[in-house]
Every structure is written in C-alpha cells, then in structure tokens.
Scaffold this motif. Sequence first.
Motif, short mmCIF file in Angstrom:
data_model
loop_
_atom_site.label_atom_id
_atom_site.label_comp_id
_atom_site.label_asym_id
_atom_site.label_seq_id
_atom_site.Cartn_x
_atom_site.Cartn_y
_atom_site.Cartn_z
N VAL A 128 43.97 43.28 47.76
CA VAL A 128 43.51 42.68 46.51
C VAL A 128 42.13 43.20 46.17
O VAL A 128 41.27 43.36 47.03
CB VAL A 128 43.49 41.14 46.60
N CYS A 129 41.91 43.50 44.89
CA CYS A 129 40.60 43.85 44.37
C CYS A 129 39.99 42.60 43.75
O CYS A 129 40.59 42.00 42.85
CB CYS A 129 40.73 44.96 43.33
N VAL A 130 38.84 42.19 44.25
CA VAL A 130 38.18 40.98 43.77
C VAL A 130 36.97 41.39 42.93
O VAL A 130 36.07 42.07 43.40
CB VAL A 130 37.73 40.08 44.93
N ILE A 131 36.98 40.97 41.67
CA ILE A 131 35.90 41.28 40.74
C ILE A 131 35.25 39.97 40.31
O ILE A 131 35.95 39.01 39.95
CB ILE A 131 36.42 42.02 39.49
N THR A 132 33.93 39.90 40.39
CA THR A 132 33.22 38.70 39.97
C THR A 132 32.15 39.05 38.94
O THR A 132 31.51 40.10 39.03
CB THR A 132 32.57 37.97 41.15
N VAL A 133 31.98 38.15 37.99
CA VAL A 133 30.91 38.25 36.98
C VAL A 133 30.15 36.94 37.03
O VAL A 133 30.70 35.88 36.73
CB VAL A 133 31.47 38.50 35.58
N ASP A 134 28.88 37.01 37.44
CA ASP A 134 28.05 35.81 37.60
C ASP A 134 26.90 35.83 36.59
O ASP A 134 26.32 36.89 36.32
CB ASP A 134 27.43 35.76 39.00
N ARG A 188 30.51 31.58 37.15
CA ARG A 188 31.13 32.72 37.83
C ARG A 188 32.55 32.85 37.36
O ARG A 188 33.31 31.87 37.34
CB ARG A 188 31.09 32.54 39.35
N ILE A 189 32.93 34.07 36.96
CA ILE A 189 34.31 34.36 36.59
C ILE A 189 34.87 35.32 37.63
O ILE A 189 34.25 36.34 37.94
CB ILE A 189 34.40 34.97 35.19
N VAL A 190 36.03 34.97 38.16
CA VAL A 190 36.63 35.74 39.25
C VAL A 190 37.99 36.29 38.82
O VAL A 190 38.80 35.56 38.24
CB VAL A 190 36.81 34.87 40.52
N LEU A 191 38.20 37.58 39.06
CA LEU A 191 39.50 38.22 38.87
C LEU A 191 39.98 38.70 40.23
O LEU A 191 39.23 39.32 40.98
CB LEU A 191 39.41 39.45 37.95
#
Length: 202
Positions: A128-134, A188-191
């Motif tokens: 899994v690729c985990v992308i976060t925008v904080d 925080r937004i997590v994909l």
Amino acid sequence: MRALRAQISPHFVYNALTTIASFVRSDPARARDLLETFAEFIRHSLAARGDYVPLAGEFRSVEAYLTLARAVLGERLRVQVRVAPEVLPVPVPVLALQPLVENAVQHGVERSADGGLVQVSGEAEGDVCVITVDDDGPGMSPEHARDVLAGTAEGAGLALVNVDRRLRAVYGPDHGLVIETAPGAGTRIVLRIPRFQPGVVI
C-alpha cells in the motif's frame, strides 16, 4: 475530472499571475522561474491525458502549486514535502493529490492570521502507498468533516468529494479519503492506495 479541473481557484490563478508580474522589473529571473512553474502547474492540471499518472507527476504538480502559493503568501506558508523513492512510479488517478494540498493551504493556512505549515508525504507500507496531507490550521469537527466528504457541508467546495468518489470507484469502497481532525487541532487527510491494482496502468 472536468469538475476537478473546474475547481482550480480563479482567485489563486489571479494572485499567482499578479505576484509574477510584480517581479518582472525588480527580479526578472524570479519572474521567469515562477512563470515556468505556473506553466507546469497549468499543464498538469488542465492538459488532456489518460486517467492515471505516476505519483511522481502528482508530486511535481504539488511542488509547482506550493512554489506559487509561497510566492503569493510569503513566510505565512511553510512547507515540508517528503516522498519515498519506491512509491514514485505508483500509478494514481490524475489530480488525486493537488486538490488536497490546495484545500490545506486555503482552509488551514490562509484562514490563520500567522499562516501555517503544510506537510505532504508519501511512503510504502507493504503493498500500500500511504499519502498524507497535514496542516496545522483551525481544524474542524468530525461531524463537519463527514459532511464535507458527503458533499453537504455549507460553504465547502466539491474537490474533496470528487477525489474521494474517484478513489472509491477505482480501488473499492475501503480506499476513500480519511479525514483526521478536531477543532484547533489541524487537519490530516490520508489516502491509502494499492501499489498494484488490476486495470490501473499508465
């Protein structure tokens, strides 16, 4: 996709071009660099292309957007971008990341008198690729965050809704956006995107 492209803020475009124009006489080299950055941002955001791009392309678009946003906001915007090399080739839907970063700047930084910090990261966790925008902005209630993703929040745009629905359509119902937030605690937004998904190719 058309709806996401239409979400590009005219206010941001105007401010970016005005900022570039302000450097034409005083610092022509910077004006030229910012204009090239603006062209790259627009090319990625508006150009007709396939449904997917490497994550590296999305991060380039994010960095172009943040460069322009920092030119407009100055020291009010602080930025940290970290991405692990092994996830750069992962194919992702076009405009899966940049709208989330723009949302963090608009709602997390611009609404704070002292500005704020936006952090973007991408890393691998197994398959899994985990992308976060904080952002460290004002945050919101969990109830409001649910309304945002449902498209029923008053005054909220549809960029997050569109990204969430596209991710669920491509990867399944368990792969939508996750918003972690609370009043005064930032957002925080997590994909979580599968690194290998049948049918998802560039």
